[in-house]
Scaffold this motif. Structure first.
Motif, PDB file in Angstrom:
ATOM      1  N   UNK A   1       0.837  -1.181   0.000  1.00  0.00           N
ATOM      2  CA  UNK A   1       0.000   0.000   0.000  1.00  0.00           C
ATOM      3  C   UNK A   1       0.879   1.240   0.000  1.00  0.00           C
ATOM      4  N   UNK A   2       0.416   2.276  -0.666  1.00  0.00           N
ATOM      5  CA  UNK A   2       1.196   3.508  -0.775  1.00  0.00           C
ATOM      6  C   UNK A   2       0.374   4.671  -0.250  1.00  0.00           C
ATOM      7  N   UNK A   3       1.087   5.625   0.340  1.00  0.00           N
ATOM      8  CA  UNK A   3       0.454   6.875   0.743  1.00  0.00           C
ATOM      9  C   UNK A   3       1.519   7.953   0.717  1.00  0.00           C
ATOM     10  N   UNK A   4       1.516   8.758  -0.325  1.00  0.00           N
ATOM     11  CA  UNK A   4       2.537   9.793  -0.464  1.00  0.00           C
ATOM     12  C   UNK A   4       3.929   9.181  -0.525  1.00  0.00           C
ATOM     13  N   UNK A   5       4.816   9.562   0.401  1.00  0.00           N
ATOM     14  CA  UNK A   5       6.168   9.027   0.436  1.00  0.00           C
ATOM     15  C   UNK A   5       6.274   7.727   1.227  1.00  0.00           C
ATOM     16  N   UNK A   6       5.144   7.222   1.678  1.00  0.00           N
ATOM     17  CA  UNK A   6       5.130   5.988   2.464  1.00  0.00           C
ATOM     18  C   UNK A   6       4.742   4.792   1.608  1.00  0.00           C
TER      19      UNK A   6
ATOM     20  N   UNK B   1       3.157  -6.077   3.386  1.00  0.00           N
ATOM     21  CA  UNK B   1       2.725  -7.067   4.375  1.00  0.00           C
ATOM     22  C   UNK B   1       2.939  -8.450   3.806  1.00  0.00           C
ATOM     23  N   UNK B   2       3.643  -9.282   4.533  1.00  0.00           N
ATOM     24  CA  UNK B   2       3.859 -10.668   4.154  1.00  0.00           C
ATOM     25  C   UNK B   2       3.273 -11.535   5.264  1.00  0.00           C
ATOM     26  N   UNK B   3       2.062 -12.019   5.043  1.00  0.00           N
ATOM     27  CA  UNK B   3       1.394 -12.783   6.105  1.00  0.00           C
ATOM     28  C   UNK B   3       2.038 -14.155   6.302  1.00  0.00           C
ATOM     29  N   UNK B   4       2.718 -14.663   5.282  1.00  0.00           N
ATOM     30  CA  UNK B   4       3.360 -15.971   5.448  1.00  0.00           C
ATOM     31  C   UNK B   4       4.560 -15.864   6.381  1.00  0.00           C
ATOM     32  N   UNK B   5       5.226 -14.715   6.341  1.00  0.00           N
ATOM     33  CA  UNK B   5       6.367 -14.477   7.235  1.00  0.00           C
ATOM     34  C   UNK B   5       5.966 -13.688   8.469  1.00  0.00           C
ATOM     35  N   UNK B   6       4.700 -13.292   8.532  1.00  0.00           N
ATOM     36  CA  UNK B   6       4.198 -12.486   9.638  1.00  0.00           C
ATOM     37  C   UNK B   6       5.103 -11.262   9.841  1.00  0.00           C
ATOM     38  N   UNK B   7       5.245 -10.508   8.773  1.00  0.00           N
ATOM     39  CA  UNK B   7       6.091  -9.319   8.851  1.00  0.00           C
ATOM     40  C   UNK B   7       5.573  -8.221   7.946  1.00  0.00           C
ATOM     41  N   UNK B   8       5.949  -7.010   8.287  1.00  0.00           N
ATOM     42  CA  UNK B   8       5.571  -5.845   7.513  1.00  0.00           C
ATOM     43  C   UNK B   8       6.767  -4.901   7.487  1.00  0.00           C
ATOM     44  N   UNK B   9       6.824  -4.095   6.442  1.00  0.00           N
ATOM     45  CA  UNK B   9       7.853  -3.068   6.406  1.00  0.00           C
ATOM     46  C   UNK B   9       7.236  -1.736   6.026  1.00  0.00           C
ATOM     47  N   UNK B  10       7.811  -0.691   6.576  1.00  0.00           N
ATOM     48  CA  UNK B  10       7.420   0.676   6.256  1.00  0.00           C
ATOM     49  C   UNK B  10       8.620   1.357   5.626  1.00  0.00           C
ATOM     50  N   UNK B  11       8.434   1.848   4.426  1.00  0.00           N
ATOM     51  CA  UNK B  11       9.485   2.567   3.717  1.00  0.00           C
ATOM     52  C   UNK B  11       9.085   4.027   3.600  1.00  0.00           C
ATOM     53  N   UNK B  12       9.969   4.904   4.049  1.00  0.00           N
ATOM     54  CA  UNK B  12       9.779   6.340   3.856  1.00  0.00           C
ATOM     55  C   UNK B  12      10.811   6.773   2.826  1.00  0.00           C
ATOM     56  N   UNK B  13      10.372   7.254   1.698  1.00  0.00           N
ATOM     57  CA  UNK B  13      11.305   7.662   0.655  1.00  0.00           C
ATOM     58  C   UNK B  13      11.645   9.146   0.797  1.00  0.00           C
ATOM     59  N   UNK B  14      12.838   9.491   0.330  1.00  0.00           N
ATOM     60  CA  UNK B  14      13.289  10.886   0.324  1.00  0.00           C
ATOM     61  C   UNK B  14      13.009  11.554   1.666  1.00  0.00           C
TER      62      UNK B  14
END
Lengths: 112, 111
Positions: free
Chosen positions: A56-61, A65-78
Motif C-alpha cells: 500500500x502507498x500513501x505519499x512518500x510511504x 505485508x507478508x502474512x506468510x512471514x508475519x512481517x511488515x515493512x514501512x518505507x519512507x522515501x526521500x
C-alpha cells in the motif's frame, strides 16, 4: 510477549535517504497499522494494510505485508528532517477479544 | 489532527493525592481507550470503553478507574497517586471502521 516487534530499535539517516523499518508479529491478524509519534505528543495514524493486501502507498510511504512471514515493512522515501519521530506498528485481530497491540517503536532520526 | 483533547498536558502531584485525567472527543466515536506509555516504551492498554456505561480493563493492570457517562467524555481517575504511577497517559478513540485517533497525552509525575 508483544505481538508486534519493530526492527531496528533506532535508525539514523541523512535527509534525502530512504528509511526502512520492519515489524514482525506472532499470530494471525486482520490488519496492521503504522503510527508516528513526535516527541511529547500522541500517536498519529499513517497507514493501514489489511491481511489480504500485500502493498500500500500513501505519499512518500510504502507499506508491505507478508502474512506468510508475519512481517511488515514501512518505507519512507526521500526522508526529511520533519520525519524525525518514533514509529510504531500495531496489529489488529478481530473477535471476542479484539484488540490493537502496539510494538515498542522505532526511533528515526533524520539529519539535515 | 483529530479532535480529541486531553487535560492537563503536564501534572506534577504529591503522593496520596486524588487525580482525574480528562479526555474528550468531538467525533462521536463509540470506542475510547486509555494507554500508558513509559519513555521509549510501547503502549499498554489499561482501560477501554465501547460505549456509554461500558468500561473494561485492558491488558496492563492499573489501579486507575474510568467512567463513560457521556459518549464524548472518558475520564481516568487515580484515587491515591503513587510514584509508580509516573508515566504518560494517552487517550484515543475510534469508530467501527477507523484507526485510532490519539490525544496529545498527559505526562504525570508523582513525587
Amino acid at each position: 510477549s508483544q505481538q508486534g516487534e519493530e526492527d531496528p530499535q533506532a535508525l539514523s539517516i541523512q535527509e534525502g535517504e530512504n528509511a526502512t523499518m520492519n515489524c514482525s508479529y506472532k499470530t494471525s491478524i486482520n490488519n496492521l497499522q503504522w503510527y508516528r509519534q513526535n516527541s511529547g505528543r500522541g500517536l498519529v495514524h499513517l497507514i493501514l494494510i489489511r491481511s489480504n493486501e500485500r502493498e500500500k502507498h500513501s505519499g512518500r510511504l510504502r507499506v508491505t505485508l507478508d502474512t506468510s512471514k508475519k512481517s511488515s515493512s514501512l518505507l519512507i522515501t526521500a526522508s526529511r528532517a520533519a520525519d524525525t519521530a518514533s514509529y510504531f506498528c500495531a496489529t489488529y485481530r478481530s473477535g471476542a477479544n479484539s484488540k490493537l497491540t502496539f510494538g515498542k517503536g522505532i526511533t528515526l532520526s533524520v539529519r539535515p | 489532527e483529530a479532535d480529541i483533547y486531553q487535560t492537563p498536558r503536564y501534572l506534577v502531584i504529591g503522593t496520596g493525592k486524588k487525580i482525574t485525567l480528562e479526555c474528550s472527543q468531538t467525533m462521536g466515536h463509540d470506542k475510547m481507550y486509555w494507554y500508558q506509555q513509559d519513555p521509549g516504551m510501547e503502549l499498554h492498554l489499561i482501560h477501554y470503553s465501547y460505549g456509554v456505561n461500558s468500561t473494561e480493563k485492558g491488558d496492563l493492570s492499573s489501579e486507575s478507574t474510568v467512567s463513560r457517562i457521556r459518549t464524548e467524555h472518558f475520564p481516568l481517575t487515580l484515587e491515591s497517586a503513587r510514584p509508580s504511577h509516573t508515566s504518560q497517559y494517552l487517550c484515543a478513540s475510534r469508530d467501527r471502521n477507523s484507526p485510532l485517533h490519539f490525544g496529545n497525552g498527559t505526562r504525570l509525575t508523582v513525587t
